[in-house]
Design a protein around this motif. Structure first.
Motif, short mmCIF file in Angstrom:
data_model
loop_
_atom_site.label_atom_id
_atom_site.label_comp_id
_atom_site.label_asym_id
_atom_site.label_seq_id
_atom_site.Cartn_x
_atom_site.Cartn_y
_atom_site.Cartn_z
N ALA A 112 -40.41 -20.84 2.12
CA ALA A 112 -39.98 -21.32 3.44
C ALA A 112 -39.66 -20.15 4.37
O ALA A 112 -40.04 -20.16 5.55
CB ALA A 112 -38.75 -22.22 3.29
N ILE A 113 -38.98 -19.15 3.85
CA ILE A 113 -38.64 -17.99 4.67
C ILE A 113 -39.89 -17.25 5.11
O ILE A 113 -40.06 -16.90 6.29
CB ILE A 113 -37.70 -17.04 3.90
N SER A 114 -40.81 -17.03 4.18
CA SER A 114 -42.05 -16.32 4.50
C SER A 114 -42.86 -17.07 5.54
O SER A 114 -43.33 -16.51 6.53
CB SER A 114 -42.88 -16.11 3.23
N GLY A 115 -43.03 -18.38 5.32
CA GLY A 115 -43.79 -19.19 6.28
C GLY A 115 -43.14 -19.22 7.65
O GLY A 115 -43.81 -19.16 8.69
N GLY A 116 -41.79 -19.29 7.66
CA GLY A 116 -41.09 -19.29 8.94
C GLY A 116 -41.28 -18.00 9.70
O GLY A 116 -41.48 -18.00 10.93
N ILE A 117 -41.23 -16.87 8.99
CA ILE A 117 -41.43 -15.56 9.64
C ILE A 117 -42.83 -15.46 10.21
O ILE A 117 -43.04 -14.96 11.33
CB ILE A 117 -41.16 -14.42 8.64
N VAL A 118 -43.81 -15.94 9.46
CA VAL A 118 -45.19 -15.87 9.93
C VAL A 118 -45.37 -16.65 11.22
O VAL A 118 -45.99 -16.17 12.18
CB VAL A 118 -46.15 -16.39 8.83
N PHE A 119 -44.83 -17.85 11.27
CA PHE A 119 -44.98 -18.65 12.48
C PHE A 119 -44.20 -18.07 13.65
O PHE A 119 -44.62 -18.17 14.80
CB PHE A 119 -44.58 -20.10 12.21
N LEU A 120 -43.07 -17.45 13.36
CA LEU A 120 -42.31 -16.81 14.42
C LEU A 120 -43.09 -15.63 15.00
O LEU A 120 -43.22 -15.50 16.23
CB LEU A 120 -40.96 -16.33 13.87
N LEU A 121 -43.64 -14.80 14.12
CA LEU A 121 -44.43 -13.67 14.59
C LEU A 121 -45.70 -14.13 15.30
O LEU A 121 -46.12 -13.53 16.30
CB LEU A 121 -44.82 -12.77 13.40
N GLY A 122 -46.30 -15.21 14.80
CA GLY A 122 -47.53 -15.71 15.41
C GLY A 122 -47.31 -16.38 16.74
O GLY A 122 -48.28 -16.64 17.48
N SER A 123 -46.05 -16.66 17.08
CA SER A 123 -45.75 -17.35 18.34
C SER A 123 -45.21 -16.40 19.42
O SER A 123 -45.00 -16.82 20.56
CB SER A 123 -44.72 -18.46 18.10
N ILE A 124 -44.95 -15.15 19.04
CA ILE A 124 -44.40 -14.20 20.01
C ILE A 124 -45.46 -13.85 21.06
O ILE A 124 -46.63 -13.65 20.73
CB ILE A 124 -43.91 -12.93 19.29
N GLY A 125 -45.04 -13.79 22.28
CA GLY A 125 -45.97 -13.44 23.36
C GLY A 125 -46.11 -14.56 24.37
O GLY A 125 -45.77 -15.72 24.10
N ARG A 126 -46.62 -14.23 25.52
CA ARG A 126 -46.75 -15.21 26.59
C ARG A 126 -47.78 -16.28 26.29
O ARG A 126 -47.70 -17.41 26.79
CB ARG A 126 -47.13 -14.49 27.90
N ASP A 127 -48.78 -15.94 25.47
CA ASP A 127 -49.82 -16.92 25.16
C ASP A 127 -49.44 -17.83 24.01
O ASP A 127 -50.22 -18.72 23.63
CB ASP A 127 -51.14 -16.21 24.86
N GLY A 128 -48.24 -17.65 23.43
CA GLY A 128 -47.78 -18.52 22.36
C GLY A 128 -48.57 -18.32 21.07
O GLY A 128 -49.16 -17.26 20.83
N MET A 129 -48.57 -19.37 20.25
CA MET A 129 -49.23 -19.30 18.96
C MET A 129 -50.75 -19.39 19.13
O MET A 129 -51.26 -20.33 19.71
CB MET A 129 -48.74 -20.45 18.07
N THR A 130 -51.44 -18.39 18.62
CA THR A 130 -52.91 -18.38 18.67
C THR A 130 -53.45 -18.20 17.26
O THR A 130 -52.76 -17.64 16.39
CB THR A 130 -53.43 -17.25 19.56
N PRO A 131 -54.67 -18.66 16.98
CA PRO A 131 -55.23 -18.54 15.63
C PRO A 131 -55.27 -17.11 15.12
O PRO A 131 -54.92 -16.84 13.97
CB PRO A 131 -56.65 -19.11 15.80
N ILE A 132 -55.69 -16.17 15.96
CA ILE A 132 -55.81 -14.79 15.50
C ILE A 132 -54.45 -14.18 15.20
O ILE A 132 -54.28 -13.46 14.22
CB ILE A 132 -56.60 -13.93 16.54
N LYS A 133 -53.45 -14.50 16.04
CA LYS A 133 -52.12 -13.94 15.83
C LYS A 133 -51.48 -14.47 14.56
O LYS A 133 -50.88 -13.71 13.79
CB LYS A 133 -51.22 -14.24 17.04
N ILE A 134 -51.60 -15.75 14.33
CA ILE A 134 -50.96 -16.31 13.14
C ILE A 134 -51.68 -15.89 11.87
O ILE A 134 -51.06 -15.68 10.82
CB ILE A 134 -50.86 -17.85 13.25
N THR A 135 -53.00 -15.72 11.95
CA THR A 135 -53.75 -15.25 10.79
C THR A 135 -53.38 -13.82 10.44
O THR A 135 -53.16 -13.48 9.27
CB THR A 135 -55.26 -15.36 11.05
N LEU A 136 -53.29 -12.96 11.45
CA LEU A 136 -52.90 -11.57 11.23
C LEU A 136 -51.46 -11.47 10.72
O LEU A 136 -51.16 -10.67 9.84
CB LEU A 136 -53.06 -10.76 12.51
#
Length: 327
Positions: free
Chosen positions: A122-146
């Motif tokens: 849960a912690i790992s998944g939460g961190i990934v989604f938080l990092l993948g959502s940072i930025g003005r464009d929000g959550m994007t496929p490439i950001k969350i995959t990286l």
């Protein structure tokens, strides 16, 4: 027709689960299996059925279903045909949590490992989604995959470093890290099943929205969909499904990659049907793989994670080369 297919697939699942109870190092007659439920005498065979074979079949079916649905959802929200729960770093996060709990806190036992794994996932998944959502464009496929790939590498490196410095811990946890449903207790499934059920319900609730999301973020937003909210709900479903599965059986790979493609090939890209079919196909695949793992090196057993890897690697290469579409 699709409803008939669900019924037929459910019958196949029941058949393979019964086969899982019957076949093994020592085959047990079907009549004895039936007697263990109707007139349990406490004999050795009845004890093996009730405490080992039945829990093993139920755990394999539950884990396979959850991993498959999590993979189907992952492939939509990341727009990546080879995405799976490991893309979130869920597996590596769960493994790291177990190593930390065992090495630093002195916790031992499969029940304790399952709780630690669920928290780590849960912690790992939460961190990934938080990092993948940072930025003005929000959550994007490439950001969350990286972000997922980065966290997976990070936790895997930490886990390997800690385990290599403690040979005793390495021996204790290696079997779990490979991924297996053997030796698991029913209490482990009962601990994780509430999270699995909530994750499954969330995934089914957003299945209609996934159909729109599969056409791309721009199209979905143009049709009035609140893509960020849908992705966060879908992400929560993936974390609960994959985290619960890893907590019980360890990091079993490739189920989440293989099954969604099979479901889409057979019944189309309507996720209201893809998700239920994926659950059934995933359960059938993992229970069947577990049965096969018992005969590879008899009288010893090969962890089911090895069997899914043998099946999954050629499929993974095929999907990667063909570049299969999601819709």
């Amino acid at each position: 027709m699709r409803i008939f297919g669900l019924l037929l697939t459910s019958c196949v699942l029941v058949l393979v689960m019964v086969s899982s109870i019957i076949f093994g190092v020592t085959d047990i007659p079907l009549s004895t299996v039936w007697d263990s439920f109707i007139h349990n005498t406490g004999s050795r065979e009845h004890l093996v059925i009730q405490t080992t074979r039945v829990p093993r079949a139920l755990i394999a079916a539950s884990v396979g279903a959850c991993l498959a649905v999590a993979g189907a959802v992952m492939q939509v929200i990341t727009r990546n045909p080879i995405a799976s729960p490991s893309t979130f770093g869920v597996n590596s996060g769960a493994a790291f949590a177990i190593v930390m709990a065992s090495g630093l806190l002195g916790i031992s036992g499969l029940q304790a490992y399952s709780v630690a794994a669920l928290v780590g996932a849960a912690i790992s998944g939460g961190i990934v989604f938080l990092l993948g959502s940072i930025g003005r464009d929000g959550m994007t496929p490439i950001k969350i995959t990286l972000a997922g790939a980065s966290m997976a590498a990070f936790f895997s490196s930490l886990t390997q470093g800690i385990m290599l410095s403690n040979g005793k811990m390495f021996d204790q946890l290696l079997f779990w890290l490979v991924g297996s449903v053997a030796g698991r207790e029913m209490s482990m499934l009962t601990t994780a099943i509430p999270y699995m059920l909530v994750g499954m319900i969330l995934a089914l609730l957003v299945s209609r929205h996934l159909n729109v999301l599969a056409m791309g973020d721009d199209v979905a937003q143009g049709l009035g969909q609140r893509t960020a909210h849908i992705k966060w709900i879908a992400a929560a479903a993936v974390i609960l499904l994959a985290g619960g599965s890893v907590a019980v059986a360890g990091p079993i790979a490739f189920v989440g990659i293989i099954v969604p493609h099979i479901a889409r090939y057979l019944i189309g890209s309507d996720y209201r049907w893809v998700l239920p079919y994926s659950a059934l196909f995933g359960a059938i695949l993992l229970v069947s793989a577990d049965i096969g793992s018992r005969y590879i090196a008899m009288p010893k057993e090969v962890p089911v994670g090895v069997m899914t890897a043998v099946i999954g690697v050629p499929f993974f290469v095929y999907i990667a080369r063909k570049g299969k579409r999601l819709a």
